[in-house]
Write an enzyme that holds these catalytic residues in place. Structure first.
Site: not given
Ligand code: NAD
Length: 269
Positions: A154, A167
Site C-alpha cells: 500500500s 494496518y
Molecule cells: P477487499 O476487501 O475487496 O479484498 C480483500 C480480500 O481479502 C477479500 O476478498 C477477503 O475475502 C480477503 N481476505 C480477508 N481475510 C482473509 C484471510 N484471512 N484469508 C484469505 N483471504 C482473506 O479489498 P481490496 O481493496 O481489494 O484489498 C486487497 C488488498 O489491497 C489488501 O491487501 C489491501 O490492503 C490492499 N490495498 C487496497 C487499497 C485500496 O484502496 N482498495 C489500497 C492499498 C492497498
C-alpha cells in the site's frame, strides 16, 4: 509485444473481491491458470462468481478455501493446488483487512487480526511458494524465472496513517519482508516485488468514496484526480509476473495517481 503467462499457475489470495478478483481475471486473460482463494464459507459464493466469469471468458482456474493467517490451511492450500496443477509459478499475496481505531483504543484482537492476515498471511504463503519454486526449479517452457511473488502492499508502507496503526505497521513490514526475500532468493531466480496501491475503489475503503463529498475530499490527495480501479492493479500485476519484467526484483512499485508526491505540498510548504 505480447504479455503472456501461458502454462503458468497463479495463486491470488483473497481473490473473491476487489483488487484480487481483478488480478485473477487479468492473469487468466493472459493465459495463467488461476487459483481463486477465499477465507471462509461466507465468501464462497462470491469466489464462485469470479471463477465462472473467468471460465466463461475462456480462462481456467479453481477455487480454494484458506484463511491465510492459519499455517495449516496455507500448507493445505499449496498441497491442493500442486495436486491439481502440478506446481505453482506465481503467488500474489493480496488478502488484507483493516480494523481501524484510535491508537489508545486499539485492542489486542484488532492488532492481531490485521497483523495475522496482512503480514503473517503473506509470510506463510511466501514460504510455501518459495519451497515449491525451489523444488521445481526453472522450467523455460513456463518462465525464465523460477518463480514470482507479488506482495500487495500500500502507499501506507511509506505514508503514516493516523487511526490505522495496525494496518500501516503491517504494510511497512511487508516492504522489509519483500526486500529480504528478493535478496535471499535472487540467485535462485525467484523474483519478489510489491505493488503499492493508492486509493482503489473496492469494498475495503467504501467509506472514502461512497458519497460525492467523501470522494471530493479523497481526490484532494490524488494529483491525477481520479480514484484508481482494480483493473489498474490487474494490468500492473500481469506485467510484473511476466518475463517482460525479468530484471525487476526487490522493488516497491507505487500505483497511486501521484498520491506519494504529497499533493498538499503543491499549495503549501
Ligand atoms: P477487499 O476487501 O475487496 O479484498 C480483500 C480480500 O481479502 C477479500 O476478498 C477477503 O475475502 C480477503 N481476505 C480477508 N481475510 C482473509 C484471510 N484471512 N484469508 C484469505 N483471504 C482473506 O479489498 P481490496 O481493496 O481489494 O484489498 C486487497 C488488498 O489491497 C489488501 O491487501 C489491501 O490492503 C490492499 N490495498 C487496497 C487499497 C485500496 O484502496 N482498495 C489500497 C492499498 C492497498
Amino acid at each position: 509485444m505480447e504479455i503472456s503467462l501461458k502454462n503458468q499457475v497463479a495463486i491470488i489470495t483473497g481473490s473473491s473481491s476487489g483488487i484480487g478478483a481483478a488480478i485473477a481475471k487479468s492473469m487468466a486473460e493472459s493465459g495463467a491458470s488461476v487459483v481463486i482463494n477465499y477465507p471462509s464459507e461466507n465468501s464462497k459464493d462470491k469466489a464462485a462468481v469470479i471463477l465462472k466469469e473467468i471460465i466463461d471468458s475462456g480462462g481456467t482456474g479453481m477455487l480454494c478455501q484458506c484463511d491465510v493467517s492459519k499455517e495449516e490451511e496455507v500448507i493445505n492450500m499449496f498441497k491442493e493446488v500442486t495436486a491439481n496443477y502440478g506446481t505453482v509459478d506465481i503467488l500474489v499475496n493480496n488478502a488484507g483487512i483493516q480494523v481501524d481505531s484510535p491508537f489508545t483504543e486499539m485492542t489486542m484482537s484488532a492488532w492481531n487480526a490485521v497483523i495475522g492476515v496482512n503480514l503473517t498471511g503473506q509470510f506463510l504463503c511466501a514460504r510455501e511458494a518459495i519451497k515449491e519454486f525451489l523444488k521445481r526449479g526453472i522450467n523455460p517452457s513456463r518462465s525464465v524465472a523460477c518463480g514470482k511473488i507479488i506482495h500487495i502492499s500500500s502507499v501506507h508502507e511509506i505514508i503514516p496513517w493516523a487511526g490505522h496503526a495496525n494496518y500501516a505497521s503491517s504494510k511497512g513490514a511487508i516492504r522489509m519482508l519483500m526486500q529480504t526475500l528478493a535478496q535471499e532468493y535472487g540467485a535462485d531466480r525467484i523474483r519478489v516485488n510489491s505493488i503499492c496501491p493508492g486509493a482503489i475503489q473496492t469494498p475495503i475503503n467504501k467509506n472514502a468514496w461512497e458519497t460525492k463529498q467523501e470522494l471530493d475530499s479523497l481526490l484532494k490527495l490524488i494529483p491525477y484526480n481520479r480514484i484508481g480501479q482494480p483493473q489498474d492493479i490487474g494490468n500492473l500485476a500481469v506485467f510484473l509476473a511476466s518475463d517482460l519484467a525479468d530484471y525487476i526484483t526487490g522493488a516497491s512499485i507505487f500505483i497511486d495517481g501521484g498520491m506519494t508526491t504529497f499533493e498538499s505540498f503543491s499549495t503549501g510548504g
